[in-house]
Design a protein around this motif. Sequence first.
Motif, PDB file in Angstrom:
ATOM      1  N   THR A 210       0.724  -1.057  -0.012  1.00  0.00           N
ATOM      2  CA  THR A 210       0.054   0.102  -0.115  1.00  0.00           C
ATOM      3  C   THR A 210       0.808   1.245  -0.055  1.00  0.00           C
ATOM      4  O   THR A 210       0.496   2.076  -0.652  1.00  0.00           O
ATOM      5  CB  THR A 210      -0.759  -0.063   1.386  1.00  0.00           C
ATOM      6  OG1 THR A 210      -1.670  -1.230   1.219  1.00  0.00           O
ATOM      7  CG2 THR A 210      -1.938   1.044   1.061  1.00  0.00           C
ATOM      8  N   ILE A 214       0.468   4.021  -2.859  1.00  0.00           N
ATOM      9  CA  ILE A 214       0.050   5.472  -2.480  1.00  0.00           C
ATOM     10  C   ILE A 214       1.099   6.488  -2.961  1.00  0.00           C
ATOM     11  O   ILE A 214       1.041   7.443  -3.587  1.00  0.00           O
ATOM     12  CB  ILE A 214      -0.027   5.814  -1.016  1.00  0.00           C
ATOM     13  CG1 ILE A 214      -1.417   4.837  -0.564  1.00  0.00           C
ATOM     14  CG2 ILE A 214      -0.538   7.248  -0.770  1.00  0.00           C
ATOM     15  CD1 ILE A 214      -1.555   5.144   0.976  1.00  0.00           C
TER      16      ILE A 214
ATOM     17  N   PHE B 133      -8.072  -7.485   7.007  1.00  0.00           N
ATOM     18  CA  PHE B 133      -7.460  -6.393   6.347  1.00  0.00           C
ATOM     19  C   PHE B 133      -8.676  -5.720   5.344  1.00  0.00           C
ATOM     20  O   PHE B 133      -8.928  -6.083   4.246  1.00  0.00           O
ATOM     21  CB  PHE B 133      -6.496  -6.844   5.437  1.00  0.00           C
ATOM     22  CG  PHE B 133      -4.940  -5.816   5.698  1.00  0.00           C
ATOM     23  CD1 PHE B 133      -4.986  -4.636   5.059  1.00  0.00           C
ATOM     24  CD2 PHE B 133      -4.097  -6.468   6.315  1.00  0.00           C
ATOM     25  CE1 PHE B 133      -3.803  -4.108   5.290  1.00  0.00           C
ATOM     26  CE2 PHE B 133      -2.921  -5.840   6.508  1.00  0.00           C
ATOM     27  CZ  PHE B 133      -2.809  -4.559   5.921  1.00  0.00           C
ATOM     28  N   ILE B 135      -9.358  -3.516   2.869  1.00  0.00           N
ATOM     29  CA  ILE B 135      -8.581  -2.621   1.923  1.00  0.00           C
ATOM     30  C   ILE B 135      -9.701  -2.243   0.872  1.00  0.00           C
ATOM     31  O   ILE B 135      -9.354  -1.300  -0.046  1.00  0.00           O
ATOM     32  CB  ILE B 135      -7.485  -3.408   0.980  1.00  0.00           C
ATOM     33  CG1 ILE B 135      -6.199  -2.740   1.048  1.00  0.00           C
ATOM     34  CG2 ILE B 135      -7.874  -4.102  -0.228  1.00  0.00           C
ATOM     35  CD1 ILE B 135      -4.872  -3.405   0.397  1.00  0.00           C
ATOM     36  N   VAL B 194      -8.060  -9.782   1.369  1.00  0.00           N
ATOM     37  CA  VAL B 194      -7.574  -8.549   0.831  1.00  0.00           C
ATOM     38  C   VAL B 194      -7.801  -8.736  -1.007  1.00  0.00           C
ATOM     39  O   VAL B 194      -8.204  -7.584  -1.216  1.00  0.00           O
ATOM     40  CB  VAL B 194      -5.966  -8.759   0.942  1.00  0.00           C
ATOM     41  CG1 VAL B 194      -5.155  -7.802   0.148  1.00  0.00           C
ATOM     42  CG2 VAL B 194      -5.348  -8.510   2.487  1.00  0.00           C
ATOM     43  N   ILE B 198     -10.090  -6.188  -2.814  1.00  0.00           N
ATOM     44  CA  ILE B 198     -10.032  -5.502  -3.957  1.00  0.00           C
ATOM     45  C   ILE B 198     -10.702  -5.523  -5.051  1.00  0.00           C
ATOM     46  O   ILE B 198     -11.256  -4.583  -5.897  1.00  0.00           O
ATOM     47  CB  ILE B 198      -8.268  -5.838  -4.352  1.00  0.00           C
ATOM     48  CG1 ILE B 198      -7.454  -5.361  -3.266  1.00  0.00           C
ATOM     49  CG2 ILE B 198      -7.900  -5.354  -5.825  1.00  0.00           C
ATOM     50  CD1 ILE B 198      -5.967  -5.651  -3.610  1.00  0.00           C
ATOM     51  N   PHE B 329      -7.715   3.962   0.421  1.00  0.00           N
ATOM     52  CA  PHE B 329      -6.224   3.759   0.581  1.00  0.00           C
ATOM     53  C   PHE B 329      -5.757   4.657   1.444  1.00  0.00           C
ATOM     54  O   PHE B 329      -4.954   3.819   2.362  1.00  0.00           O
ATOM     55  CB  PHE B 329      -5.395   3.775  -0.879  1.00  0.00           C
ATOM     56  CG  PHE B 329      -5.687   2.267  -1.533  1.00  0.00           C
ATOM     57  CD1 PHE B 329      -4.916   1.350  -1.302  1.00  0.00           C
ATOM     58  CD2 PHE B 329      -6.426   2.303  -2.751  1.00  0.00           C
ATOM     59  CE1 PHE B 329      -5.390  -0.161  -1.926  1.00  0.00           C
ATOM     60  CE2 PHE B 329      -6.666   1.287  -3.332  1.00  0.00           C
ATOM     61  CZ  PHE B 329      -6.000  -0.114  -3.129  1.00  0.00           C
TER      62      PHE B 329
END
Lengths: 422, 414
Positions: A210, A214, B133, B135, B194, B198, B329
Amino acid sequence: MAQTTSTILRPADYISPTRRTVMGAVFLVMALCIWLIFSLSIVTDAKTTFVLVPGGSKVLIADLVFMSKPVLDILAFICAALGVYQLAKGFGRYTNTILGVVAAFFIVAFLTWGSSGTSLNLAGLLKVAVVRAVPLTLGAFSGIFCERAGVFNIAIEGMMLMAAFSSALFGSLVNPFFGLLTAVISGVLLAYVLAVLSIKYKVNQIISGTVINIFATGITSFLSAKFLQKYSALNDSGRFGTWDVPGLSQIPFIGPVFFSHNMFIYAMFIFTILLTILFFYTRWGLRTRAVGEHPKAADTLGINVIKTRYISVMLGGAMAGFAGAYFVLGSVGRFDEVMTAGRGFVGLAAMIFGNWNPIGALGAGMLFGFADSLASKLAILKVPIPNKFLEMAPYLVTMIVLAGVVGRGQPPAAGGQPYEKE
Amino acid sequence: MTTSEKETAKPGAFSVFIEEVRKNSLTVTILAIISGLLAGGIIAVVTTEAVYQAVGHSFFAGIQAIFVVFWNTYRALFTGSVGVPADIIAAIGSGSSDAVNRALSPFFESLVQSTPYMFAGLAVALGFRVGLFNIGAEGQIFVGALATVWVGTSLKGWPAIAHIPLALLAGAAAGGIWGMIPGWLKAKTGAHEVINTIMMNYIAFRLSEYLLTGVLRDPNKPIPISAQIEKSAWLPRLFDDPNRFHLGFFIALLMALLVYILLFKTTWGFELRTVGSNPNAAKYSGMNIVRSTVITMILSGALAGMAGANEVLGVNHNLGVAFSSGYGFDSIALALLGNSHPLGVVLAALLFGFLRNGAIQMQLTAGIPIDIISVLQALILAFIAAPAIIRTIYRLKEPKPVGELVTTSAKEGK
């Protein structure tokens, strides 16, 4: 299509009775769909025309014209027969192969139905599918390098974006070849950061990925807004031209679809072969896979786990960098902010759908590329399905595969865990 | 404190203080933020053409130019996010409420920018505490916003007291469903959340494109954007224009409080945290891991969905295709910065909100593209995730091992 699908859906050795019944039912439902929705909705004497020459190609071949209804009925009948056999006796370990065949028939039936009474450029559709597959397949290869060594790489997207940026910048400043080189280098550099964070500092690998995503999004958009948009000479890299493979490109239909592209497409096929040899027929590949499956055992046998992981992750970065260069040097010849548009994540999906295997990843990449290509043609076909739903297909099938509905994939066992030497 | 006092012979108060600071994990957090901000300034300097011209001219001119860029950057960041101090003082002195409102509006705008970060950060933090997680906050924000817009535009003539909660709940429910699917798949089949979150992100993007170019689209607009929601669904704003500060900020604070109570003051929260920190222990003591996983993902998705709802009801009042700009994010960075604690998340969200708002001003006055804050956030995230980097740079000591571990290891529950 049948062939690619059958290679990526690896047959499992044991098929439970429940799954046998479910699969049989699926085959029958598909047969019913072909018959009830496709075949019965068109007039009896409708003709389907498949154009087998993509636009601009000089390798000519006559169009394929046939009666739509009989073909659809035959396809429906075969699917139904396969379904009945599956319910009665079962195909055992070939179940997934047959599923691939039925799915391929379904796609053919769909295209036949969609283009009945009109014509569809099948060659153009497939040619675009091959091109769209490139970033997905190469991205999947990047993931394979990392995950086979036991490091999750969700930063493929970020690496590709960074590489696309540097290939545009340095491609404009020097030449496309130098742009490609810097793209690969920037991929390696970001991969090095990923490796240092995840291997040395033992940061959770999703977090380090991540960080890179980013960072890459931010820095490329920042530099692009600051410089590339102001000085347009910095964002005019040119691109690699089309190169026809001598001989092969003259084969009717197959030649223009597969052998008349720029070098990124050929690289995709060559890398598929190279990676298969590298991972499954060399000592290095065996060691890398051992590190991804059971690092402790590998370490006991004298393999340097840390070093292997560093090398694999950086090779993965190089691959992601190469994939990123495609967006600029192999496609549009300039950089746009967030131009990768999630392809890195679809690449990750292709890796999973391809069962962490280069050939499987190619097949998955092609399939997803085909879905993408078909989505852009749906408007022409005037089928009552919104193209956005077809664009969802790659994500949906990945979730289905991950859930184990169509044969569970086998991820490397040590993925995501930092290794601590004792 | 006491141990270090006993060990060293006669420590001065100052050296004890220094010693404490060098061991404290909060120090790492603060240094990470400062280092990130410094790095942002350095990037601003090295990408400014004027600096290179000045350095070419003479050394001192170069130094001066560098300081000018630094000063302008941070001044723009400060005045953009807080306001111009002189203006604020003058406005208060003048006694005109309108002038005060205008002078303070950058500050309140920062709070407005913080609000979606709070919701999304809480969503990710809640998942972290249970070892999950999430995400996919980005996608959950999108579907939340879609559902909210639908309720906001299609119900007409409702009183605000019913319309607002209903629209907010619709957003939470949609986000919750979007979170539930990966949660359920994880619990039942072991499919990694995860990857699934996504994938759900991109399904949400395609869905929003479909709806916003189709049924939800305002036919009178040239670009695909939804119609404006009914006035009765607008979250009340507390001040006059241009101040956009709205009730959503307090709803976010309330949610932070609720998450805190859930996690740390209820038996059920204890169960969730146990599942997060030690799934095996949780399983053998009879805790229901499947239920914990699914419910956590629902709640996490619902919080993210509320972020989307908040933006629609409080700020934009409609929904365009490119609506959420990376909140999903960023909120991972934010949850980690806040140590996955509701209070920490609120503080981190305030920081990110002020940065974001300041960066808008930076883009306007100092000519520095807003994307620099993403770089900054990535660096802060890297420093927080790998405290060893900060410890090496600033020569800090290793902390004593802390009690509770927030595990986000990938392999649990497989």
